[in-house]
Design an enzyme around this catalytic site. Structure first.
Site, PDB file in Angstrom:
ATOM      1  N   GLU A  64     -39.063  27.485  23.767  1.00 32.69           N
ATOM      2  CA  GLU A  64     -38.959  26.026  23.698  1.00 32.69           C
ATOM      3  C   GLU A  64     -37.572  25.642  23.203  1.00 32.69           C
ATOM      4  OE1 GLU A  64     -41.863  26.277  19.923  1.00 32.69           O
ATOM      5  OE2 GLU A  64     -41.448  24.240  20.571  1.00 32.69           O
ATOM      6  N   LYS A  90     -34.634  24.335  21.033  1.00 33.37           N
ATOM      7  CA  LYS A  90     -34.504  24.198  19.581  1.00 33.37           C
ATOM      8  C   LYS A  90     -33.956  22.807  19.273  1.00 33.37           C
ATOM      9  CE  LYS A  90     -32.454  26.381  15.513  1.00 33.37           C
ATOM     10  NZ  LYS A  90     -31.818  25.141  15.010  1.00 33.37           N
ATOM     11  N   ASP A 101     -32.568  19.599  17.399  1.00 32.00           N
ATOM     12  CA  ASP A 101     -31.644  19.400  16.284  1.00 32.00           C
ATOM     13  C   ASP A 101     -32.130  18.199  15.489  1.00 32.00           C
ATOM     14  OD1 ASP A 101     -28.034  18.966  15.893  1.00 32.00           O
ATOM     15  OD2 ASP A 101     -29.561  19.863  14.622  1.00 32.00           O
ATOM     16  N   TYR A 158     -41.659  16.378  18.217  1.00 37.98           N
ATOM     17  CA  TYR A 158     -42.315  17.397  19.027  1.00 37.98           C
ATOM     18  C   TYR A 158     -42.980  18.382  18.064  1.00 37.98           C
ATOM     19  CZ  TYR A 158     -40.071  16.011  23.431  1.00 37.98           C
ATOM     20  OH  TYR A 158     -39.687  15.328  24.561  1.00 37.98           O
ATOM     21  N   LYS A 165     -28.876  30.758  19.673  1.00 33.60           N
ATOM     22  CA  LYS A 165     -28.020  29.572  19.616  1.00 33.60           C
ATOM     23  C   LYS A 165     -27.097  29.501  20.830  1.00 33.60           C
ATOM     24  CE  LYS A 165     -28.217  27.414  16.246  1.00 33.60           C
ATOM     25  NZ  LYS A 165     -27.645  27.568  14.911  1.00 33.60           N
ATOM     26  N   CYS A 223       0.742  31.759  -6.546  1.00 33.67           N
ATOM     27  CA  CYS A 223      -0.376  30.814  -6.402  1.00 33.67           C
ATOM     28  C   CYS A 223       0.148  29.385  -6.328  1.00 33.67           C
ATOM     29  CB  CYS A 223      -1.328  30.965  -7.582  1.00 33.67           C
ATOM     30  SG  CYS A 223      -2.687  29.779  -7.565  1.00 33.67           S
ATOM     31  N   CYS A 264      -1.086  27.618  -9.834  1.00 36.53           N
ATOM     32  CA  CYS A 264      -0.679  28.028 -11.185  1.00 36.53           C
ATOM     33  C   CYS A 264       0.613  28.827 -11.187  1.00 36.53           C
ATOM     34  CB  CYS A 264      -1.788  28.840 -11.845  1.00 36.53           C
ATOM     35  SG  CYS A 264      -2.002  30.486 -11.123  1.00 36.53           S
ATOM     36  N   CYS A 298      -4.944  35.543  -6.183  1.00 39.75           N
ATOM     37  CA  CYS A 298      -4.229  35.153  -7.399  1.00 39.75           C
ATOM     38  C   CYS A 298      -4.807  35.962  -8.558  1.00 39.75           C
ATOM     39  CB  CYS A 298      -4.405  33.652  -7.660  1.00 39.75           C
ATOM     40  SG  CYS A 298      -3.826  33.113  -9.289  1.00 39.75           S
ATOM     41  N   CYS A 347      -6.126  30.565 -13.878  1.00 41.77           N
ATOM     42  CA  CYS A 347      -5.673  29.605 -12.859  1.00 41.77           C
ATOM     43  C   CYS A 347      -6.615  28.406 -12.846  1.00 41.77           C
ATOM     44  CB  CYS A 347      -5.668  30.284 -11.488  1.00 41.77           C
ATOM     45  SG  CYS A 347      -5.341  29.150 -10.119  1.00 41.77           S
TER      46      CYS A 347
END
Length: 669
Positions: free
Chosen positions: A115, A117, A119, A228, A318, A412, A415, A428, A433
């Site tokens: 069936e 899918k 959304d 459904y 999917k 970084c 920092c 880092c 930080c």
């Protein structure tokens, strides 16, 4: 007219209106005009207004909404509403089929029900004696929001099930379905909101979810939601043999079922159906993001059982995600809680799959190099799994002259601390930080960690920026005076934060382990570690070899755990948590307990204990509790009014226990 005549007139009107509701909202085949329908409805409304005692719970007049609710309550599902495994392509779908055959020890074809899918938003509808009693959202799979009044406003949900021509209605049935908003209705709703100056919904699913969560159900009633139905939870008084039978019976009951469902005799037919739906998805009047496949035979479903929170007998395949092209305006380095620098593309905003996307992760330097993404490039992006935006490729023909490859900085950006490359990641090294600290505290205080309710990221940013906290343990040393120094805090709101922090002091070992943010240790692994080692002290002293003997702990995770506890600052953090009166309870586990290696399933109404208490007692004795009966089940604990699990247990030859027998086994009688 006599009172008997009026009663009969109301009954006939209800029957007629329900018939035409079914023709219009479920079958999409109306037999009368809108004007004639309105006349029938007004006539029934007039009768019920003059004779309120004639109003029945299943009257179609009860679908018009109700006064606002103060808040939603929660409902526990009779059986968990499980999530589905995902397949991202047909190869993974074939592997799913092969895996089931290996598990069932068969070479015969497995029949599936397919069936689209939807959304939308998953819900559960409980019918007793054919009458709609309560309804809820999926929630966390165990309990959901009680949205009964809002569900009653959806015209394709019958307030009373139709009598089946083949057998009596079940005593109780929980129907699972997906509420959605058709595309045309979504466009009209957004147009109306735009005209009224209200913010637009990002996509139909958000609109459906927002509509169902209205505290005023009369607002929900104005939204043209649809549903459904696709499956069942608990059923009393009816046994189903196949998934296909369930869906066909739903039609008999007057429940709406997707007309595109298909029975597939083998995996090849299932893949053909998937490819057909993939081609047709943009022609449908609603959004779908894949196809769901379920083993048709209910007995085989029981044998296959479930894993974690997913049934082994079902999968969602999917579709390839929607793609668009846009421009990379800038690439920045974002710092995470473990210090990893992630390159992020700042994009010219573009709508992908109904959602406006303005940035996309580039994962790491290796990925940037592989795709050769540069500032100013025109790129193709997609929402991976239709959710997370990612850059697919660069359109090189549109690249501007003089563009330069992007390279992550060696210091970084937040920092100026040293950045080193570890495998595929740049990290880092400065544990102080500010950005890294804020993210680690957000993780620590989050819902799945210490669950400090009401402590948002903006609060955490202020606390760090004002030097109120320098690590997560500092949260337990804050005072109400400290909180009052933050912006937009008054006495009451500050006290609420303090109360939430105090409430979180008593937690579980699994939550505390997860909240520490150890690399590669998610919720599931944290629970396994808590069950295996039983205390933070034992976990701190464990070795890589000991960790490698634990299920689901591989070499990288074992190294990350021992590395975490070998760092002086982390040991000091834990000591500081104890000083802050944080207490964590370890799961009680008895090696060689009474139920070691035994698998329990619970059904029916239990009088002596609630289900959580029974689960704790069983697990304390080394047993496990599952939500579905299979050939691996050892005991079915049956209370009053057992459901379909009882019949399955009889078929599989499972030992059935009463509460009295369980208490005797546990020496509790």
């Amino acid at each position: 007219m006599t009172m008997e005549d009026i009663k009969e007139k109301a009954r006939i009107l209800r029957e007629k209106i329900n018939f035409h509701n079914h023709r219009y909202y479920v079958l999409d085949s109306p037999e009368i005009s809108d004007g004639e329908y309105d006349r029938l409805m007004r006539e029934l409304q007039d009768i019920e207004a003059k004779h309120p005692d004639l109003i029945s719970p299943d009257s179609p007049t009860q679908k018009v909404g109700a006064p606002p609710l103060e808040s939603f309550g929660t409902l526990e599902h009779s059986m968990p509403m499980l999530s589905l495994q995902n397949a991202m392509n047909v190869e993974e779908l074939r592997e799913f089929d092969a895996r089931l055959k290996r598990s069932l020890e068969t070479n015969f074809d497995i029949e599936y029900v397919a069936e689209p899918k939807m959304d939308g938003l998953a819900v559960e509808l409980i019918y007793e004696g054919g009458l709609f009693k309560v309804g809820s959202t999926r929630g966390d799979g165990i309990r959901g929001e009680n949205i009964t009044l809002n569900l009653k406003t959806i015209k394709s949900i019958p307030l009373r099930l139709k009598d089946s021509p083949f057998d009596e209605l079940p005593e109780r049935i929980s129907v699972r379905g997906e509420v959605f908003l058709p595309l045309e209705a979504f466009s009209m709703l957004n147009k109306k909101r735009e005209d009224e100056g209200e913010p637009l919904f990002a996509n139909p699913r958000n609109a459906a979810a927002g509509s169902l969560r209205q505290l005023d159900s009369s607002i929900t009633a104005k939204r043209p939601l649809d549903i459904y139905s696709y499956g069942v939870g608990e059923v009393k008084g009816k046994n189903f043999i196949t998934q296909w039978e369930i869906l066909q019976t739903f039609k008999d009951y007057g429940l709406k079922v997707n007309p595109l469902i298909k029975k597939c005799e083998n995996i090849d037919v299932a893949i053909e159906y998937f490819e057909e739906m993939s081609r047709r998805r943009n022609e449908l009047p609603y959004e779908i993001d894949g196809v769901v496949f379920k083993v048709n035979n209910i007995r085989l479903q029981g044998e296959l059982g479930e894993i974690a929170r997913s049934p082994r007998w079902a999968i969602a395949c999917k579709f390839p995600p929607a793609q668009e092209h846009t421009v990379v305006n800038e690439i920045i380095a974002s710092v995470g809680r473990t210090g990893v620098l992630t390159p992020v593309a700042i994009l010219e905003p573009v709508k992908v799959g109904g959602v406006v996307v303005s940035k996309a992760t580039l994962h790491n330097q290796d990925e940037v190099d592989r795709k050769d993404v540069r500032e100013g490039d025109t790129v193709i992006i997609q929402r991976a799994g239709d959710v997370i935006p990612e850059v697919v490729s660069v359109i090189l023909s549109r690249r501007k002259a003089g563009s330069k490859p992007y390279i992550l900085p060696d210091t970084c950006p937040d920092c100026a601390g040293k950045v080193v490359k570890e495998d595929a990641f740049h990290r880092c090294l400065n544990s102080s930080c500010p950005t890294r600290l804020k993210e680690s505290i957000r993780h620590f205080a989050g819902k799945n960690g210490m669950n400090i309710d009401g402590l948002g990221f903006k609060h955490i940013e202020q606390m760090v920026d004002k030097c109120l906290i320098k690590d997560p343990a500092d949260l337990y040393h804050l005072t109400i005076e400290d909180i009052l120094t933050l912006d937009r805090f008054a006495e009451k709101s500050a006290q609420n934060i303090i109360d939430s922090i105090n409430k979180s002091r008593n937690t579980t070992l699994a939550r505390l382990i997860y909240s520490l943010g150890i690399r590669n240790v998610g919720e599931s692994t944290a629970k396994i570690l808590a069950a295996e080692f039983g205390s933070m002290e034992r976990l701190k002293k464990t070795t890589i070899n000991e960790l490698m003997e634990v299920d689901e702990v591989g070499p990288e995770t074992a190294a990350a755990i021992t590395g975490f506890f070998s760092a002086r600052e982390n040991l000091e953090l834990i000591e500081k948590l104890w000083e802050g009166e944080v207490y964590c309870s370890a799961p009680e586990k008895r090696a060689g307990g009474l139920f070691e290696g035994k698998l329990f399933v619970l059904t029916g109404t239990l009088e002596s204990f609630n289900r959580n208490e029974i689960k704790t007692l069983i697990e304390r004795e080394g047993g496990k509790v599952s939500s579905s009966v299979s050939k691996k089940t050892t005991y079915l604990l049956a209370g009053e009014g057992p459901g379909s699990k009882y019949e399955k247990a009889l078929k599989f030859g499972v030992d059935i226990l009463s509460e009295a027998e369980l208490k005797k086994m546990l020496s509790l009688d």
